[in-house]
Design an enzyme around this catalytic site. Structure first.
Site, PDB file in Angstrom:
ATOM      1  N   ASP A   1       7.077  -1.719  -4.946  1.00  0.00           N
ATOM      2  CA  ASP A   1       5.629  -1.785  -4.737  1.00  0.00           C
ATOM      3  C   ASP A   1       4.872  -0.921  -5.730  1.00  0.00           C
ATOM      4  O   ASP A   1       3.784  -1.300  -6.182  1.00  0.00           O
ATOM      5  CB  ASP A   1       5.277  -1.359  -3.311  1.00  0.00           C
ATOM      6  CG  ASP A   1       3.774  -1.358  -3.101  1.00  0.00           C
ATOM      7  OD1 ASP A   1       3.194  -2.454  -3.096  1.00  0.00           O
ATOM      8  OD2 ASP A   1       3.188  -0.271  -2.993  1.00  0.00           O
TER       9      ASP A   1
ATOM     10  N   LYS B   1       5.216   0.550   2.483  1.00  0.00           N
ATOM     11  CA  LYS B   1       5.276   2.019   2.433  1.00  0.00           C
ATOM     12  C   LYS B   1       5.227   2.637   3.825  1.00  0.00           C
ATOM     13  O   LYS B   1       5.914   3.619   4.098  1.00  0.00           O
ATOM     14  CB  LYS B   1       4.148   2.550   1.547  1.00  0.00           C
ATOM     15  CG  LYS B   1       4.344   2.243   0.072  1.00  0.00           C
ATOM     16  CD  LYS B   1       3.318   2.926  -0.788  1.00  0.00           C
ATOM     17  CE  LYS B   1       1.977   2.247  -0.754  1.00  0.00           C
ATOM     18  NZ  LYS B   1       1.926   1.017  -1.562  1.00  0.00           N
TER      19      LYS B   1
ATOM     20  N   HIS C   1      -2.812   4.787   9.335  1.00  0.00           N
ATOM     21  CA  HIS C   1      -3.175   4.489   7.946  1.00  0.00           C
ATOM     22  C   HIS C   1      -4.623   4.016   7.903  1.00  0.00           C
ATOM     23  O   HIS C   1      -5.040   3.199   8.712  1.00  0.00           O
ATOM     24  CB  HIS C   1      -2.285   3.404   7.352  1.00  0.00           C
ATOM     25  CG  HIS C   1      -2.752   2.967   6.000  1.00  0.00           C
ATOM     26  ND1 HIS C   1      -2.489   3.691   4.858  1.00  0.00           N
ATOM     27  CD2 HIS C   1      -3.507   1.906   5.607  1.00  0.00           C
ATOM     28  CE1 HIS C   1      -3.051   3.085   3.832  1.00  0.00           C
ATOM     29  NE2 HIS C   1      -3.674   2.008   4.252  1.00  0.00           N
TER      30      HIS C   1
ATOM     31  N   SER D   1       1.845  -4.461   0.383  1.00  0.00           N
ATOM     32  CA  SER D   1       1.859  -3.169  -0.290  1.00  0.00           C
ATOM     33  C   SER D   1       1.697  -2.028   0.705  1.00  0.00           C
ATOM     34  O   SER D   1       2.462  -1.058   0.699  1.00  0.00           O
ATOM     35  CB  SER D   1       0.738  -3.130  -1.333  1.00  0.00           C
ATOM     36  OG  SER D   1       0.652  -1.869  -1.938  1.00  0.00           O
TER      37      SER D   1
ATOM     38  N   ARG E   1      -0.760  -5.215 -10.723  1.00  0.00           N
ATOM     39  CA  ARG E   1      -1.868  -5.972 -10.130  1.00  0.00           C
ATOM     40  C   ARG E   1      -3.216  -5.353 -10.487  1.00  0.00           C
ATOM     41  O   ARG E   1      -4.206  -6.057 -10.678  1.00  0.00           O
ATOM     42  CB  ARG E   1      -1.696  -6.027  -8.604  1.00  0.00           C
ATOM     43  CG  ARG E   1      -0.569  -6.947  -8.155  1.00  0.00           C
ATOM     44  CD  ARG E   1      -0.249  -6.758  -6.681  1.00  0.00           C
ATOM     45  NE  ARG E   1      -1.458  -6.853  -5.888  1.00  0.00           N
ATOM     46  CZ  ARG E   1      -1.727  -6.085  -4.835  1.00  0.00           C
ATOM     47  NH1 ARG E   1      -0.859  -5.143  -4.467  1.00  0.00           N
ATOM     48  NH2 ARG E   1      -2.829  -6.240  -4.163  1.00  0.00           N
TER      49      ARG E   1
END
Length: 472
Positions: A166, A192, A85, A188, A173
């Site tokens: 989320d 995922k 990621h 968050s 947010r």
């Protein structure tokens, strides 16, 4: 069983208290079901921004979001699973060569990605510039592609049933000035990534003008929080902090970056893209327990073979010409000398304004739009030499794109010595902090501080989809 209510939970965190597991579970479940009002969750999020959460609270918050939906399971695959990621940057096309490279080394790579928002690009937007390629792959088809020894990797959109809490909280947010919180950002992203079912994860946390985290301290705090969350969830996790003051490679866009990724897979491409691809691949291969050097799979063509198989498996034609923009303009060097600065944020905003990105979820993007740069910091340039080429289908976008580039380029006319390039990989985070330490802007100077007023493009980069796990 103790009854809970939103007001008491908000008050407890507002006053600096530590939320119990039961309070966190109730808040996330009630918000997901629509029983906790948006304004109440916004108040709780603001209390967390101001008061922080410790490791146990953050782990429980992440677990509760994870339990709001489905968790994929690939433990029965014949290959070890590992994913990557990135928190998002400009020209960050690393996933494109990385996933097939790691698959070529013997791992299965289940990469759930997203589309871009703001000036950092989305991996799916890039891949959707390939004719026929489809992002929507169901879990059964994912498993087939991951099991196929010719492919072994998938890059696709996350389903709506993965961490739905989320998705609701992220949207809230973004509109209530509660983005800047290490626990909330980390939760968050990791809810995922854990939901996608990978056994190991490498995080690329960007640092610099073109990144969500502008300072090394901020990036290190976020990386540490995510590594700890991975460990708590049983996912082997390592993070690299990587530089993003200058954009990666030579292109920012969609089809432009696909073409550059293919160059890397063919054994060429920009040196920084190759370097970072290999650095992340080596971390992924090590976490997967594979004893091989990814450089060999890049050099002998195996990575390209896996790319071709992955694109075909998702309906794409890897040999089809990529879309090209209808219009181009160039920006030339103002003086002769050495290019000393190429600002990632300026390049990213220019590409966004040309049509490569979107301002709102659901907006279309142009496959051929973007920016190419023909020199990198340290290169000698001559006055009048083309430095940038801007691509778009909408020529009326050129003036605002050029505005974004004002101040983004510096040519030094003094010394002819080539300045030393700073390191691309700045740090590595693998060890978790002790449990109980608070990630709070008031307790640790390395964390993002709460600003008065809403987060805007003026005082912070707009949160892009990929900084919280929707992309890369």
């Amino acid at each position: 069983m103790t009854a809970h209510d939103a007001v008491s939970i908000i008050g407890a965190k507002r006053d600096g208290g530590e939320l119990s597991d039961a309070q966190i579970d109730w808040a996330i479940a009630a918000f997901t079901r629509g029983e906790m009002a948006d304004e109440q969750m916004a108040a709780l999020a603001m209390a967390i921004v101001l008061r922080g959460m410790n490791r146990r609270e953050t782990a429980r918050w992440t677990e509760a979001m994870l339990r709001s939906g489905r968790r994929l399971d690939f433990t029965d695959l014949p290959r070890p699973t590992v994913d990557k990621h990135s928190t998002g940057g400009v020209g960050d096309k690393i996933t494109l060569p990385l996933a097939p490279l790691v698959a070529a080394c013997g791992a299965a790579v289940p990469q759930l990605s997203g589309r871009g928002l703001g000036y950092t690009g989305g991996t799916l937007d890039k891949l959707e510039s390939i004719p026929g390629w489809r992002a929507d792959i169901d879990p059964d088809r994912m498993r087939e592609i991951l099991t196929d020894p010719a492919a072994g990797c998938v890059v696709c959109a996350a389903g709506a049933d993965l961490a739905p809490a989320d998705k609701r909280l992220y949207a809230l947010r973004d509109t209530t000035g509660t983005v800047e919180s290490i626990p909330l950002i980390a939760g968050s992203i990791m809810s995922k990534k854990i939901a996608e079912g990978t056994a190991a994860l490498v995080l690329d946390v960007k640092v610099g003008s073109g990144a969500f985290m502008r300072t090394r301290d901020e990036a290190h705090a976020l990386a540490t929080a995510m590594v700890e969350l991975g460990a708590d969830a049983g996912v082997r996790t390592v993070a690299l902090l990587t530089a993003m003051d200058s954009p990666l490679g030579r292109t920012a866009g969609n089809a432009l970056e696909v073409a550059e990724a293919v160059e890397v897979l063919a054994g060429g491409g920009p040196a920084d893209v190759v370097e970072l691809t290999l650095a992340l691949a080596r971390e992924m291969v090590a976490l997967a327990g594979l004893d091989t050097d990814p450089a060999d799979a890049l050099a002998d063509g195996r990575a390209m073979d896996h790319w071709t198989a992955m694109i075909r498996a998702q309906g794409g034609d890897p040999g089809a010409p990529l879309p090209a923009a209808a219009h181009t303009e160039t920006l030339s060097a103002p003086d002769s000398g050495t290019l000393t600065h190429l600002d990632a944020r300026g390049i990213g905003i220019a590409a966004w304004r040309l049509g490569a990105g979107r301002a709102r979820q659901g907006d279309p993007v142009q496959a051929g739009a973007g920016v190419q740069w023909h020199a990198v910091p340290g290169d000698r340039v001559t006055a009048g030499q083309p430095l940038l080429t801007l691509h778009t289908d909408t020529p009326e976008a050129f003036p605002r794109a050029f505005e974004a580039l004002a101040g983004a380029i510096t040519v030094g006319t003094g010394s002819t010595d080539r300045p030393a390039r700073g390191p691309l990989v700045l740090d590595r985070v693998a060890d978790a902090h002790r449990a109980g330490q608070h990630w709070s802007p008031h307790r640790h100077s390395g964390h993002p501080r709460a600003r008065s007023g809403p987060v805007t493009a003026h005082n912070h980069p707009r949160p892009a989809a990929d900084h919280e796990g929707n992309s890369t």
